[in-house]
Design a protein around this motif. Sequence first.
Motif, PDB file in Angstrom:
ATOM      1  N   ILE A  21       0.929  -1.152  -0.004  1.00 22.32           N
ATOM      2  CA  ILE A  21       0.031  -0.075  -0.046  1.00 22.32           C
ATOM      3  C   ILE A  21       0.826   1.236  -0.001  1.00 22.32           C
ATOM      4  O   ILE A  21       0.362   2.247  -0.606  1.00 22.32           O
ATOM      5  CB  ILE A  21      -0.910   0.061   1.328  1.00 22.32           C
ATOM      6  CG1 ILE A  21      -2.178   0.966   0.917  1.00 22.32           C
ATOM      7  CG2 ILE A  21      -0.424   0.469   2.512  1.00 22.32           C
ATOM      8  CD1 ILE A  21      -3.179   0.473  -0.260  1.00 22.32           C
ATOM      9  N   THR A  22       2.090   1.290   0.570  1.00 22.78           N
ATOM     10  CA  THR A  22       3.071   2.132   0.672  1.00 22.78           C
ATOM     11  C   THR A  22       3.530   2.457  -0.730  1.00 22.78           C
ATOM     12  O   THR A  22       3.493   3.727  -1.150  1.00 22.78           O
ATOM     13  CB  THR A  22       3.996   2.031   1.556  1.00 22.78           C
ATOM     14  OG1 THR A  22       3.523   1.898   2.853  1.00 22.78           O
ATOM     15  CG2 THR A  22       5.245   3.191   1.788  1.00 22.78           C
ATOM     16  N   ILE A  23       3.873   1.411  -1.356  1.00 21.11           N
ATOM     17  CA  ILE A  23       4.597   1.711  -2.943  1.00 21.11           C
ATOM     18  C   ILE A  23       3.565   2.132  -3.718  1.00 21.11           C
ATOM     19  O   ILE A  23       3.577   3.143  -4.556  1.00 21.11           O
ATOM     20  CB  ILE A  23       5.204   0.298  -3.413  1.00 21.11           C
ATOM     21  CG1 ILE A  23       6.371  -0.136  -2.290  1.00 21.11           C
ATOM     22  CG2 ILE A  23       5.316   0.238  -4.695  1.00 21.11           C
ATOM     23  CD1 ILE A  23       6.574  -1.465  -2.489  1.00 21.11           C
ATOM     24  N   LEU A  24       2.192   1.579  -3.645  1.00 17.47           N
ATOM     25  CA  LEU A  24       1.152   2.205  -4.674  1.00 17.47           C
ATOM     26  C   LEU A  24       0.816   3.505  -4.364  1.00 17.47           C
ATOM     27  O   LEU A  24       0.659   4.299  -5.072  1.00 17.47           O
ATOM     28  CB  LEU A  24      -0.138   1.301  -4.531  1.00 17.47           C
ATOM     29  CG  LEU A  24       0.067  -0.221  -4.910  1.00 17.47           C
ATOM     30  CD1 LEU A  24      -1.245  -0.916  -4.645  1.00 17.47           C
ATOM     31  CD2 LEU A  24       0.611  -0.286  -6.309  1.00 17.47           C
ATOM     32  N   PHE A  25       1.027   4.036  -2.926  1.00 12.35           N
ATOM     33  CA  PHE A  25       0.582   5.473  -2.535  1.00 12.35           C
ATOM     34  C   PHE A  25       1.497   6.404  -3.054  1.00 12.35           C
ATOM     35  O   PHE A  25       1.247   7.368  -3.765  1.00 12.35           O
ATOM     36  CB  PHE A  25       0.455   5.569  -1.003  1.00 12.35           C
ATOM     37  CG  PHE A  25       0.469   6.898  -0.567  1.00 12.35           C
ATOM     38  CD1 PHE A  25      -0.644   7.874  -0.877  1.00 12.35           C
ATOM     39  CD2 PHE A  25       1.479   7.475   0.173  1.00 12.35           C
ATOM     40  CE1 PHE A  25      -0.691   9.065  -0.554  1.00 12.35           C
ATOM     41  CE2 PHE A  25       1.511   8.787   0.619  1.00 12.35           C
ATOM     42  CZ  PHE A  25       0.259   9.515   0.375  1.00 12.35           C
ATOM     43  N   CYS A  26       2.913   6.116  -2.946  1.00 12.44           N
ATOM     44  CA  CYS A  26       3.880   6.970  -3.636  1.00 12.44           C
ATOM     45  C   CYS A  26       4.134   6.880  -4.715  1.00 12.44           C
ATOM     46  O   CYS A  26       5.368   7.276  -5.264  1.00 12.44           O
ATOM     47  CB  CYS A  26       5.146   6.921  -2.489  1.00 12.44           C
ATOM     48  SG  CYS A  26       5.884   5.384  -2.420  1.00 12.44           S
ATOM     49  N   HIS A  27       3.701   5.817  -5.556  1.00 15.99           N
ATOM     50  CA  HIS A  27       3.928   5.699  -6.863  1.00 15.99           C
ATOM     51  C   HIS A  27       5.331   5.021  -7.067  1.00 15.99           C
ATOM     52  O   HIS A  27       6.195   5.166  -8.244  1.00 15.99           O
ATOM     53  CB  HIS A  27       3.735   6.749  -7.873  1.00 15.99           C
ATOM     54  CG  HIS A  27       2.362   7.317  -7.849  1.00 15.99           C
ATOM     55  ND1 HIS A  27       2.139   8.546  -8.559  1.00 15.99           N
ATOM     56  CD2 HIS A  27       1.333   6.983  -7.183  1.00 15.99           C
ATOM     57  CE1 HIS A  27       0.989   8.755  -8.507  1.00 15.99           C
ATOM     58  NE2 HIS A  27       0.440   7.932  -7.667  1.00 15.99           N
ATOM     59  N   GLY A  28       5.793   4.497  -6.214  1.00 12.32           N
ATOM     60  CA  GLY A  28       7.221   3.523  -6.100  1.00 12.32           C
ATOM     61  C   GLY A  28       8.246   4.674  -5.795  1.00 12.32           C
ATOM     62  O   GLY A  28       9.543   4.454  -5.825  1.00 12.32           O
ATOM     63  N   ASN A  29       8.146   6.033  -5.751  1.00 14.82           N
ATOM     64  CA  ASN A  29       9.230   6.912  -5.302  1.00 14.82           C
ATOM     65  C   ASN A  29       8.789   8.077  -4.444  1.00 14.82           C
ATOM     66  O   ASN A  29       7.319   8.345  -4.505  1.00 14.82           O
ATOM     67  CB  ASN A  29       9.878   7.281  -6.470  1.00 14.82           C
ATOM     68  CG  ASN A  29       8.966   7.890  -7.627  1.00 14.82           C
ATOM     69  OD1 ASN A  29       8.032   8.444  -7.208  1.00 14.82           O
ATOM     70  ND2 ASN A  29       9.452   7.814  -8.791  1.00 14.82           N
ATOM     71  N   LYS A  30       9.473   8.988  -3.847  1.00 12.97           N
ATOM     72  CA  LYS A  30       9.098  10.210  -3.333  1.00 12.97           C
ATOM     73  C   LYS A  30       8.087   9.892  -2.371  1.00 12.97           C
ATOM     74  O   LYS A  30       6.933  10.635  -2.467  1.00 12.97           O
ATOM     75  CB  LYS A  30       8.851  11.241  -4.457  1.00 12.97           C
ATOM     76  CG  LYS A  30       9.877  11.677  -5.385  1.00 12.97           C
ATOM     77  CD  LYS A  30       9.366  12.452  -6.514  1.00 12.97           C
ATOM     78  CE  LYS A  30      10.601  12.960  -7.483  1.00 12.97           C
ATOM     79  NZ  LYS A  30      10.222  13.841  -8.342  1.00 12.97           N
ATOM     80  N   PHE A  31       8.137   9.172  -1.446  1.00 12.16           N
ATOM     81  CA  PHE A  31       7.046   8.955  -0.250  1.00 12.16           C
ATOM     82  C   PHE A  31       6.768  10.140   0.296  1.00 12.16           C
ATOM     83  O   PHE A  31       5.496  10.477   0.805  1.00 12.16           O
ATOM     84  CB  PHE A  31       7.594   7.913   0.639  1.00 12.16           C
ATOM     85  CG  PHE A  31       6.428   7.480   1.841  1.00 12.16           C
ATOM     86  CD1 PHE A  31       5.391   6.973   1.413  1.00 12.16           C
ATOM     87  CD2 PHE A  31       6.957   8.031   3.024  1.00 12.16           C
ATOM     88  CE1 PHE A  31       4.552   6.887   2.645  1.00 12.16           C
ATOM     89  CE2 PHE A  31       6.160   7.989   4.140  1.00 12.16           C
ATOM     90  CZ  PHE A  31       4.980   7.153   3.996  1.00 12.16           C
ATOM     91  N   LYS A  32       7.883  10.979   0.878  1.00 16.82           N
ATOM     92  CA  LYS A  32       7.932  12.039   1.470  1.00 16.82           C
ATOM     93  C   LYS A  32       6.853  13.067   0.814  1.00 16.82           C
ATOM     94  O   LYS A  32       5.907  13.872   1.383  1.00 16.82           O
ATOM     95  CB  LYS A  32       9.195  12.658   1.814  1.00 16.82           C
ATOM     96  CG  LYS A  32       9.046  13.920   3.191  1.00 16.82           C
ATOM     97  CD  LYS A  32      10.333  14.378   3.311  1.00 16.82           C
ATOM     98  CE  LYS A  32      10.395  15.545   4.187  1.00 16.82           C
ATOM     99  NZ  LYS A  32      11.625  16.184   4.599  1.00 16.82           N
ATOM    100  N   HIS A  33       7.266  13.178  -0.500  1.00 20.97           N
ATOM    101  CA  HIS A  33       6.354  14.121  -1.107  1.00 20.97           C
ATOM    102  C   HIS A  33       5.011  13.856  -1.046  1.00 20.97           C
ATOM    103  O   HIS A  33       4.278  14.782  -1.260  1.00 20.97           O
ATOM    104  CB  HIS A  33       7.047  14.524  -2.700  1.00 20.97           C
ATOM    105  CG  HIS A  33       6.236  15.158  -3.641  1.00 20.97           C
ATOM    106  ND1 HIS A  33       6.161  16.428  -3.580  1.00 20.97           N
ATOM    107  CD2 HIS A  33       5.268  14.786  -4.600  1.00 20.97           C
ATOM    108  CE1 HIS A  33       5.353  16.760  -4.529  1.00 20.97           C
ATOM    109  NE2 HIS A  33       4.745  15.860  -5.037  1.00 20.97           N
TER     110      HIS A  33
END
Length: 811
Positions: A21-33
């Motif tokens: 769910i984390t990877i899908l939310f941040c599209h695989g990059n830039k989680f903080k953004h």
Amino acid sequence: MRKLPTVLVTTLISIVDMATITILFCHGNKFKHHLQQGLHHFSFQRSVFDLFVFGFLRFCLTMGLSLSVFRYSYDSIYRIRKIKTVIFIASLATSIYTIIKLLIRSEVPGTLTDKWFWLIFSWTHISCLWMSLHCLFLSKIYINIEVNNTSINKEDGDEVEREPLIGSSDEQSDQSPKTTAKVTIFRLFSHSKPDIPFIIMGFIFLTISSTGQIFIPYYTGEVVDSIVIEKSQKKFTQSIIIMAVISVISSITAGCRGWCFSLAMARLGIRVRNRLFGSVIEQEIGFFDKVKTGDITSRLTSDTTVMTDTVTLNMNIFTRNLILSVGIIVFMFKLSWRLSLLTLIAFPIVLGVSKVYGEYYRDLASKVQDALAAANNVAEEALSAIRTVRSFANEDGEKDRYRTSLDKAYKINVKQANVYAGYVWCTQLFELGLTVAVLYYGGHLVLTKTLSGGNLVSFILYQMQLGNCIDEIGEVFTGLMQAAGASEKVFEYIDREPVVKNTVKDIIDTESVIGQSEDESDKISGLIEFKNVTFAYPSRPDTNVLKNVSFTVQPGEVVALVGPSGGGKSSCINLLEHYYEPITGQILLDQKPVQEYDHKFLHNKISLVGQEPVLYARSIKDNIGYGLSSDITIETVQHAAGMANAHAFIMEMEKQYETEAGEKGQQLSGGQKQRIAIARALIRKPVVLLLDEATSALDSESEHLVQQAIYQNLKGRSVIIIAHRLSTVEKADRIIVIDKGCVIEEGTHSELLRNNGKYASLVQRQLLQTEEEVEERVISHDNDRLGVGIAKRDIGLHFRSTCLITSSSWH
């Protein structure tokens, strides 16, 4: 399930869920953004930050449950079992929220082309399903707690059970705890296997009929469009013709469908009743000592009716609505996937309500059947003893008892009505709210040119039809739960194995026995042996009615069993008839245990005449030939009646041997019933004859005729007589005195009189009754003291001379 593997697997999957769910939310990059964007610029239509938050909360919940189970097994699993319904509701609510988000998001152009949204949308539904399964797996863990060298095993819904601790806890966890067997719907359906041809034909007709009904709303919308929008006469006429053809075909196939399922329902009802009656009639006598006849009758009538009719009828309704639902959903998605998603939100809610309601309704249905069975038992008891009721003028009392029993069933019916009313309120209000939502959203789609007016009309018709299907499916589930509740006792009786088995261990051609001459069928000599027999009735297992009883009856010998009432005499007869089995000891017939003989052969060689023989509401001929082949000749019946001194009074009747005996032989006198019972026993040419108080309830004339019928047919048979009257007992070859379950004396009539024991006191008591009668007569005729003294002296001489005469005549 074992604790450690289950906790490890669920923890690993929870970590995978959070990572995905984390990877899908941040599209695989830039989680903080993406996290900052979600926090500061959240938009319900565009952002998926809320789905990520749900995923994080789901991860915290599942990990918390797993770790708590690992740390505090018993308390944590107990709490999980309490809150699992709440977790299921939370999972369902999350899925519904996600669907609503999709519908609102679809209003923004270009948002549905985002692949990351579709991935997180799909994964959210998968994760919600996983959260429910995660809770279910943890709640199914077996708990093993050592307490004072015992192991406490618990599983979902079970009470605590203590078992001796043997080996390790892993070995203990493999042992399934005792659970109450619950009747399943699949068990009900399994009894319909012989009706598969009819069911398949019914399904074919049902599919054609249901498919035709699916097209009616679609062409209704076409008619609306052809009239309102296109104004095309050709399309209008074509749509009307197609609708007419479909309606005719659906009507014909619906009738054929009903015929097939009705026939299958009738066949299933007959089959279940036959199996139930066949199982009950094979049970041991102890079963009928504990289970009332009214209870069994209720299972054969009302329970089997509810069970078979409900199953077949609901199978028909469920399948028809299932096919309709699938077809309707396909057409609904074809017309508008947005409105379809909005409508399908109702499915899990209705199913959840139906599940909760159905389980409670099943329990109530089972209680109703039990209450009706109790009421039937009251009615059966009163009607079968109507003469006693009438003689004591207790009609009002019996009516009150029956009314009280019905009142108990009525109170449970009130609970059923209340629950059903609540269920209808919930479903109807929800359907009304759903209809308003569809009309509002559908009107919005029409105004925005996303949906045509005719398609909206078709969709609303489909929605109404789908609502009816959902209602009927919910009622089907409730009906099946009711059938399951009614069938629990039915299956319990069908599956019950008799405690006293009539297994054929001694291979004897029993069918060839009846009708043979005595020489051909005399395969046993009649040697009876009781060896150290101790016995207690199953309904009173703590009270031994026989205690270490031993005696022998030689072939052709007449043995009388005497003693006070309740001493155990009739119990010896019951054991010899193999109605019960002893706790210890053996009952032998020709040096072979009675349980090793074939049931039919044994009871063709042993015949019983009881104190109150039961005759059936059939002709006298059928009563005498009861249990024999239907082609038995009238000559054979007449010969048996002649031996029983019954032929003369039978021939004096208007219909002679075709005269109806009435229910329980009420059209005949006591002496006539006894002689017919003797004929019924003698027609089998028994080697062993059992007479249990066969003359005690008769007048002097009837007793003389019955005794004459008995004693002129004793030659060559081993006979056991139970009697209290001296005139019956003193003719026996040997007398056995049984008191309080023990054999206390044994010998001939004269020997036992000389011993001056229990038997002599019983004889003296009978003669003293005669003495008192004579004394009363003397006093009434002559009050002179001398006359009384002479009378008493004469009576004493009469008693002593009776004993001497009896003794000398015996020798």
